[in-house]
Design a protein around this motif. Structure first.
Motif, short mmCIF file in Angstrom:
data_model
loop_
_atom_site.label_atom_id
_atom_site.label_comp_id
_atom_site.label_asym_id
_atom_site.label_seq_id
_atom_site.Cartn_x
_atom_site.Cartn_y
_atom_site.Cartn_z
N GLN A 34 0.84 -1.20 0.00
CA GLN A 34 0.00 0.00 0.00
C GLN A 34 0.88 1.26 0.00
O GLN A 34 0.65 2.20 -0.76
CB GLN A 34 -0.91 -0.03 1.24
CG GLN A 34 -2.04 1.00 1.21
CD GLN A 34 -2.95 0.84 -0.01
OE1 GLN A 34 -3.47 -0.24 -0.25
NE2 GLN A 34 -3.09 1.92 -0.81
N GLU A 91 -6.02 -3.08 -6.50
CA GLU A 91 -6.33 -1.68 -6.14
C GLU A 91 -6.52 -0.86 -7.41
O GLU A 91 -7.42 -0.03 -7.49
CB GLU A 91 -5.15 -1.09 -5.34
CG GLU A 91 -5.16 -1.46 -3.88
CD GLU A 91 -6.16 -0.63 -3.08
OE1 GLU A 91 -6.17 0.60 -3.25
OE2 GLU A 91 -6.94 -1.23 -2.33
N LYS A 94 -9.88 -1.22 -9.23
CA LYS A 94 -11.10 -0.72 -8.57
C LYS A 94 -11.72 0.45 -9.32
O LYS A 94 -10.99 1.26 -9.89
CB LYS A 94 -10.79 -0.28 -7.14
CG LYS A 94 -10.87 -1.45 -6.17
CD LYS A 94 -10.62 -0.97 -4.74
CE LYS A 94 -10.43 -2.15 -3.81
NZ LYS A 94 -9.90 -1.71 -2.52
#
Ligand code: PRE
Length: 94
Positions: A34, A91, A94
């Motif tokens: 992240q 991610e 999305k």
């Protein structure tokens, strides 16, 4: 209990600890992924991986076990990179 059964019980206990540690390590790898995504960093950091390998080899119980320590940690970090790339990809989807 046979000697083999006792030895396997010891292996089972260590495997249980390893599973717990792998779960913890991968959760941290997720947080690193992240961070790397947010800061536009590459997943692979060869310098860091070499440091980890060096430390693992230093911790080896014998000279003969060093190559096994090295292979184990190289594989562990390859899995960590795969997991991080999967997280970053999902991610992005999305
Ligand atoms: O420390 C990092 O930068 C990580 O991403 C973690 C980690 C690891 O699993 O130890 C994984 C990939 C990098 O190549 C280096 C190390």
């Amino acid at each position: 209990m046979t000697d083999l059964r006792k030895l396997r019980q010891n292996i089972d206990k260590i495997d249980e600890q390893l599973s717990g540690l792998i779960n913890q390590r991968m959760m941290i790898a997720r947080a690193v992924a992240q961070y790397k995504k947010d800061h536009n960093c590459r997943v692979l950091d060869t310098e860091r991986e070499n440091e980890i390998i060096q430390k693992a080899c230093e911790r080896s119980a014998s000279e003969a076990l060093k190559p096994y320590q090295e292979i184990f940690f190289r594989q562990l970090m390859a899995l960590s990179r795969d997991y991080q790339r999967e997280i970053i990809k999902n991610e992005n989807d999305k």
